[in-house]
Write a protein that holds these residues in place. Structure first.
Motif, PDB file in Angstrom:
ATOM      1  N   ASN A 102       2.620  -8.926   0.397  1.00 21.39           N
ATOM      2  CA  ASN A 102       3.714  -9.115  -0.559  1.00 21.39           C
ATOM      3  C   ASN A 102       3.411  -8.436  -1.886  1.00 21.39           C
ATOM      4  OD1 ASN A 102       5.303 -10.607   1.209  1.00 21.39           O
ATOM      5  ND2 ASN A 102       4.470 -12.563   0.551  1.00 21.39           N
ATOM      6  N   LEU A 103       2.149  -8.492  -2.314  1.00 14.38           N
ATOM      7  CA  LEU A 103       1.776  -7.829  -3.560  1.00 14.38           C
ATOM      8  C   LEU A 103       2.024  -6.325  -3.467  1.00 14.38           C
ATOM      9  CD1 LEU A 103      -1.604  -9.580  -4.468  1.00 14.38           C
ATOM     10  CD2 LEU A 103       0.666 -10.099  -5.336  1.00 14.38           C
ATOM     11  N   ILE A 104       1.664  -5.742  -2.332  1.00 18.54           N
ATOM     12  CA  ILE A 104       1.855  -4.305  -2.153  1.00 18.54           C
ATOM     13  C   ILE A 104       3.341  -3.959  -2.095  1.00 18.54           C
ATOM     14  CG2 ILE A 104       1.467  -2.370  -0.572  1.00 18.54           C
ATOM     15  CD1 ILE A 104      -1.169  -3.696   0.208  1.00 18.54           C
ATOM     16  N   ASN A 105       4.104  -4.771  -1.364  1.00 19.36           N
ATOM     17  CA  ASN A 105       5.551  -4.502  -1.247  1.00 19.36           C
ATOM     18  C   ASN A 105       6.262  -4.621  -2.582  1.00 19.36           C
ATOM     19  OD1 ASN A 105       5.431  -4.053   1.511  1.00 19.36           O
ATOM     20  ND2 ASN A 105       5.755  -6.214   2.019  1.00 19.36           N
ATOM     21  N   ARG A 106       5.775  -5.517  -3.429  1.00 21.23           N
ATOM     22  CA  ARG A 106       6.443  -5.739  -4.699  1.00 21.23           C
ATOM     23  C   ARG A 106       6.222  -4.577  -5.657  1.00 21.23           C
ATOM     24  NH1 ARG A 106       4.621 -11.055  -7.173  1.00 21.23           N
ATOM     25  NH2 ARG A 106       3.017  -9.842  -8.194  1.00 21.23           N
ATOM     26  N   SER A 107       5.071  -3.942  -5.601  1.00 23.94           N
ATOM     27  CA  SER A 107       4.762  -2.848  -6.525  1.00 23.94           C
ATOM     28  C   SER A 107       4.134  -1.706  -5.750  1.00 23.94           C
ATOM     29  CB  SER A 107       3.810  -3.345  -7.614  1.00 23.94           C
ATOM     30  OG  SER A 107       4.316  -4.502  -8.237  1.00 23.94           O
ATOM     31  N   PRO A 108       4.927  -0.989  -4.961  1.00 25.25           N
ATOM     32  CA  PRO A 108       4.349   0.015  -4.049  1.00 25.25           C
ATOM     33  C   PRO A 108       3.754   1.241  -4.737  1.00 25.25           C
ATOM     34  CG  PRO A 108       6.751   0.095  -4.002  1.00 25.25           C
ATOM     35  CD  PRO A 108       6.388  -1.092  -4.842  1.00 25.25           C
ATOM     36  N   ILE A 109       4.267   1.624  -5.904  1.00 23.70           N
ATOM     37  CA  ILE A 109       3.839   2.886  -6.517  1.00 23.70           C
ATOM     38  C   ILE A 109       2.365   2.866  -6.924  1.00 23.70           C
ATOM     39  CG2 ILE A 109       4.180   4.450  -8.470  1.00 23.70           C
ATOM     40  CD1 ILE A 109       7.152   3.857  -8.307  1.00 23.70           C
ATOM     41  N   PRO A 110       1.899   1.878  -7.713  1.00 29.11           N
ATOM     42  CA  PRO A 110       0.463   1.903  -8.062  1.00 29.11           C
ATOM     43  C   PRO A 110      -0.445   1.775  -6.855  1.00 29.11           C
ATOM     44  CG  PRO A 110       1.504  -0.140  -8.801  1.00 29.11           C
ATOM     45  CD  PRO A 110       2.600   0.782  -8.400  1.00 29.11           C
ATOM     46  N   TRP A 111      -0.025   0.974  -5.878  1.00 23.66           N
ATOM     47  CA  TRP A 111      -0.860   0.834  -4.683  1.00 23.66           C
ATOM     48  C   TRP A 111      -0.893   2.131  -3.890  1.00 23.66           C
ATOM     49  CZ3 TRP A 111      -4.048  -3.009  -4.504  1.00 23.66           C
ATOM     50  CH2 TRP A 111      -3.731  -4.199  -5.163  1.00 23.66           C
ATOM     51  N   ALA A 112       0.241   2.829  -3.825  1.00 24.08           N
ATOM     52  CA  ALA A 112       0.283   4.117  -3.131  1.00 24.08           C
ATOM     53  C   ALA A 112      -0.645   5.121  -3.808  1.00 24.08           C
ATOM     54  CB  ALA A 112       1.711   4.650  -3.102  1.00 24.08           C
ATOM     55  N   VAL A 113      -0.664   5.124  -5.142  1.00 22.22           N
ATOM     56  CA  VAL A 113      -1.541   6.037  -5.888  1.00 22.22           C
ATOM     57  C   VAL A 113      -3.005   5.731  -5.584  1.00 22.22           C
ATOM     58  CG1 VAL A 113      -2.316   6.691  -8.197  1.00 22.22           C
ATOM     59  CG2 VAL A 113       0.133   6.441  -7.722  1.00 22.22           C
ATOM     60  N   ILE A 114      -3.362   4.450  -5.571  1.00 22.84           N
ATOM     61  CA  ILE A 114      -4.753   4.052  -5.305  1.00 22.84           C
ATOM     62  C   ILE A 114      -5.175   4.465  -3.901  1.00 22.84           C
ATOM     63  CG2 ILE A 114      -6.287   2.068  -4.980  1.00 22.84           C
ATOM     64  CD1 ILE A 114      -4.677   0.656  -7.201  1.00 22.84           C
ATOM     65  N   PHE A 115      -4.364   4.111  -2.907  1.00 17.81           N
ATOM     66  CA  PHE A 115      -4.723   4.414  -1.521  1.00 17.81           C
ATOM     67  C   PHE A 115      -4.734   5.920  -1.265  1.00 17.81           C
ATOM     68  CE2 PHE A 115      -2.925   0.016  -0.435  1.00 17.81           C
ATOM     69  CZ  PHE A 115      -4.177  -0.562  -0.558  1.00 17.81           C
ATOM     70  N   ALA A 116      -3.795   6.652  -1.877  1.00 13.69           N
ATOM     71  CA  ALA A 116      -3.762   8.109  -1.698  1.00 13.69           C
ATOM     72  C   ALA A 116      -5.022   8.752  -2.268  1.00 13.69           C
ATOM     73  CB  ALA A 116      -2.516   8.687  -2.379  1.00 13.69           C
TER      74      ALA A 116
END
Length: 861
Positions: free
Chosen positions: A143-157
């Motif tokens: 749920n945390l990832i779904n709520r704020s996908p952009i910063p998490w996408a940057v980190i994982f990328a």
């Protein structure tokens, strides 16, 4: 193509990950839509200091390994330094995650609370067991990832790119190595073997940069200048580290690498003698006591500066005081039966201002006529508030639950850099469960989740059988709860409770815990004593999707209910749905008490605010009502955030016919208090009510006021007693006087002064005063005093409740037990060693794979 040296590539790639986290920390926003770092110019020194940290570690690693002849020794050294850098990133990632979601700094106490799972020092067995609980942590993280996908996408990328680069490096190294071996074999096949050609080939082989092999450093790189450069950079690193550890400047702590602050939290935030005396004077001048009370420790350098009591207790410890010889006689106690007391603690309760009546929201008066809540959102709470004294803000002292809940239970204020639930676990505290116990009450507690999840088990079972004989103070700790209940019902238990089983079987939903509370309250009342019961709800917990079967939720009229998007702008829909669900079962519990146990005081509080809801669109307070009041959205853009961080709302009502209590409540029934109030005010109010029936107005350290007295004074336009309260996370803080609120970021005077009328952010465009540096220093000193007395276990002593210590008896001040102290070095060491072992195994595995690849290619060629 020559691959980069591992001592360049590894630190650079790992620093790239940390650099992304630094940028996110200074540009991203918290879950409550406030800036993580209000002083964004600090990003540059943060990057520089973190870069120095990685460069110094990389260079020192390179310098040591370049002089080691043993291949295995180089593997060990490289693993140690790589572990350090990975540890830095993991701490930084934890820091960013906690800062974003819970507005906390990441400390080792999170390891102790959520990873190592501290064992209770008391027997934690419960009488009732049910079904096993399913782990819902993966869903929460999703749920945390779904709520704020952009910063998490940057980190994982970033992590994926770094991994791909290193995979390429490994493959390329393998290819180069195999090519060299192939060349060497061709040379041997075409020429007769000679010492010179053999040595040349071997040198070529040795100079290939494997994944952790080190090129032999040539003589020109071994000169003194290289060594001096490394030493100078490492010395700079050491000086910066020591400065961070020793300095109290919070800006320096912000720009330092997160793992430095991880180590720094081991320090005890104590005051020197002069600062301590200044802080005590400030505290006592800022908080005016009720008539007939005084500070119990009247010594020139008081050890227990926050404890106050009726003067008959004060004179037992300070018989030299002038008023002791002429103390008035005790007031007669109320002869009617003492009332039951029920606490309904609502998870993440933030109804303000969307769920408030519009006339309440826009009023600038300090007290207004209710009811407080709206029918459309909270019909049962509206009905309750019609016959209650309610509060548009009844703030918690901290969040999340491990701070807000513990502060409600114990009176402690969250530490500035540690976690009370661990650090204070052996402290004497002014907890209300044992206060009711000492006043002749039975006590019970019903909860929705396992207690060891966030360390509640080391508190809730105080006074039970001592399992840890190591600490003598355990034997003197009074009992909190006679009975504690937490279980997921089996089919048979569900039938007995007259409920349908819950399919999810994670945290127990409000529908079931409400039934459990009513059943066990009835059982405990058969003992014939007044009963204090606590019921904790759960369905309004983040991410507002509830924990019950689908058929029990009524989607609100806008949005998709609890299955709406996890994006911030859609959280109103989900929160409104689960809040209405909670409201239904609160209504059922209150109706049950009114029918069967009407001599009961019901207290409704939130454990803390919901942080991120409600948000407001197009400047409407109530999205479902276009005629509602306007909201100044700039409040969400300030460094502090909005009302919903600590403000939870609350109510207190009496259901029965006790003449004294009816006369006490009737003048304020149906009123809504809009000035700042908090949990400790509510506890102080109950202490006074219980004391009037039992005659035991015991010493206390709760920095609270009697809310009925407060409401009466407001109604009669009388002046309010001086009061200064503190609520805080490790990042955001709020100080409140009797009618003013100061909100600021904990690192400095980044905030504003608000008129203390909740909700504070109505009236768009209202000009608010900035907080001065002098005010911030005073607020910081106030917080440091709490740190000092709590760390020293001097905020309270259970010995002050000794009934024999009343004038004319003379008593010595108690000696407090030493506060709990964890072996923090061991926590850090085992954490780092665990990471080191893992990384070492990974590196050895990589070497093994590379060598297998080389041998296979050599055989084929």
């Amino acid at each position: 193509m020559k691959t980069p040296n591992v001592f360049i590539s590894v630190p650079c790639s790992l620093f790239a990950i940390e650099l992304v986290l630094i940028i996110l920390r200074f540009t991203d926003r918290t879950s409550s839509d406030s800036l993580m770092m209000p002083n964004q110019w600090l990003i540059l020194p943060n990057i520089i200091i973190c870069a120095i940290d990685f460069i110094s570690v990389g260079l020192l690693n390179w310098l040591i390994c370049s002089r080691l002849q043993s291949y295995k020794s180089r593997v060990v050294v490289f693993s140690i330094f790589t572990t350090y850098m990975l540890f830095s990133i993991i701490i930084f990632f934890g820091d960013y995650l906690n800062l974003r979601e819970t507005l906390q700094q990441f400390t080792k106490y999170y390891f102790a609370t959520y990873v190592t799972h501290l064992k209770s020092m008391f027997n934690t067995e419960m009488k009732i067991t049910g079904l096993s609980e399913k782990d819902g942590n993966a869903q929460m993280f999703g749920n945390l990832i779904n709520r704020s996908p952009i910063p998490w996408a940057v980190i994982f990328a970033t992590i994926i790119v770094v991994l791909l680069i290193h995979v390429y490096t490994i493959v390329n190294n393998c290819s180069q190595k195999c090519e060299k071996k192939k060349t060497y074999k061709e040379i041997n096949s075409d020429h007769s073997e000679s010492p010179n050609t053999l040595q040349t080939a071997n040198n070529s082989f040795d100079n290939v940069p494997l994944i952790i092999e080190v090129n032999q450093v040539s003589k020109k790189h071994s000169n003194i200048s290289v060594i001096v450069t490394v030493i100078l950079i490492f010395t700079l690193e050491f000086i910066l580290f020591i400065s961070c550890m020793a300095s109290s400047d919070k800006h320096l702590q912000v720009v330092a690498p997160s793992h430095w602050n991880f180590f720094r939290t081991g320090g005890k935030n104590k005051l020197n003698k002069l600062k301590y005396q200044e802080a005590v004077k400030q505290f006592r001048q800022s908080n005016e006591l009720m008539a007939g009370y005084d500070w119990i420790d009247q010594r020139s350098n008081p050890e227990f500066p926050m404890v106050y009591a009726p003067k008959k207790y004060v004179c037992a410890y300070n018989p030299e005081l002038q008023y002791c010889s002429s103390l008035p006689k005790d007031e007669p106690k109320i002869l009617e039966e003492a009332p039951n007391v029920v606490f309904i603690v609502v998870e993440s309760f933030s109804p303000s201002p969307m769920m408030f009546q519009n006339n309440i929201v826009v009023s600038k008066d300090k007290i207004v006529d209710g009811p407080l809540y709206k029918d459309t959102y909270l019909p049962n709470l509206k009905k309750i508030s019609e016959n209650a004294l309610t509060f548009s803000s009844l703030s918690s002292s901290g969040l999340p639950t491990l701070y807000g809940w513990l502060s409600l239970m114990t009176g402690e204020i969250p530490y500035s850099n540690q976690i009370n639930i661990v650090q204070s676990m052996l402290n004497d505290v002014d907890d209300f469960p044992s206060y009711f116990q000492q006043n002749g009450y039975d006590t019970m507690y019903v909860a929705p989740c396992k207690f060891d999840f966030d360390g509640q088990h080391i508190w809730l079972f105080r006074g039970k059988e001592v399992r840890n004989k190591k600490h003598p103070q355990l034997k003197e700790m009074p009992l909190w709860f006679d009975n504690v209940y937490q279980y997921i019902p089996t089919q048979e238990q569900a039938k007995d409770l007259n409920v349908t089983q819950n399919y999810l079987q994670s945290w127990v939903p409000d529908r079931i815990t409400a039934a459990q509370f009513m059943k066990h309250f009835d059982e405990n009342k058969k003992q014939g004593k007044p009963l204090m019961g606590v019921w904790v709800t759960i369905d309004t917990h983040q991410a507002f999707q509830g924990f019950d079967n689908d058929e029990f939720y009524e989607p609100f009229k806008f949005g998709q209910g609890r299955y709406g998007s996890q994006q911030l702008q859609d959280q109103i829909n989900r929160y409104a749905t689960v809040a209405k669900y909670m409201d239904n079962y609160v209504g059922q519990v209150v109706n049950h008490l009114k029918e069967k146990h009407n001599n009961t005081i019901v207290v409704l509080v939130g454990d803390h605010g919901a942080r991120e809801v409600p948000l407001f669109h197009k400047n409407l307070v109530d999205r479902a009502d276009p005629t509602s009041a306007k909201y100044d959205n700039s409040c969400n853009d300030e460094p502090f955030s909005n009302d919903e961080l600590f403000a939870t709302s609350g109510a207190i009502t009496y259901l029965g016919d006790n003449r004294y209590l009816k006369s006490l409540f009737e003048p304020v029934i149906g009123k809504v208090v809009k000035v700042p109030t908090d949990h400790h005010d509510m506890i102080r109010t109950l202490y006074d009510i219980v004391g009037a029936h039992t005659g035991m107005n015991l010493p206390s350290s709760r920095n609270g006021r009697n809310l009925i007295e407060l409401a009466t004074n407001l109604t009669q336009s009388k002046p309010l007693r001086r009061h200064l309260s503190l609520r805080t996370t490790m990042v955001h803080s709020e100080m409140a006087t009797e009618d003013t609120v100061f909100r600021f970021h904990s690192i400095g005077a980044y905030g504003q002064k608000f008129p203390g009328i909740y909700p504070t952010c109505v009236s768009p465009g209202e000009v608010r005063e900035p907080i001065t540096k002098s005010q911030f220093r005073n607020f910081d000193l106030y917080h440091r005093l709490y740190d000092h007395v709590q760390i020293s276990n001097k905020q309270f002593s259970y010995k002050f409740r000794n009934q024999a210590c009343q004038y004319p008896a003379v008593c010595n001040f108690p000696e407090s037990f030493k506060a709990f102290s964890r072996n923090d070095v061991a926590i850090i060491t085992f954490s780092v060693l665990g990471f080191g072992l893992l990384i070492g195994l990974i590196i050895v595995l990589i070497i093994y794979v590379v060598e297998k690849c080389q041998k296979k290619n050599t055989f084929i060629n």
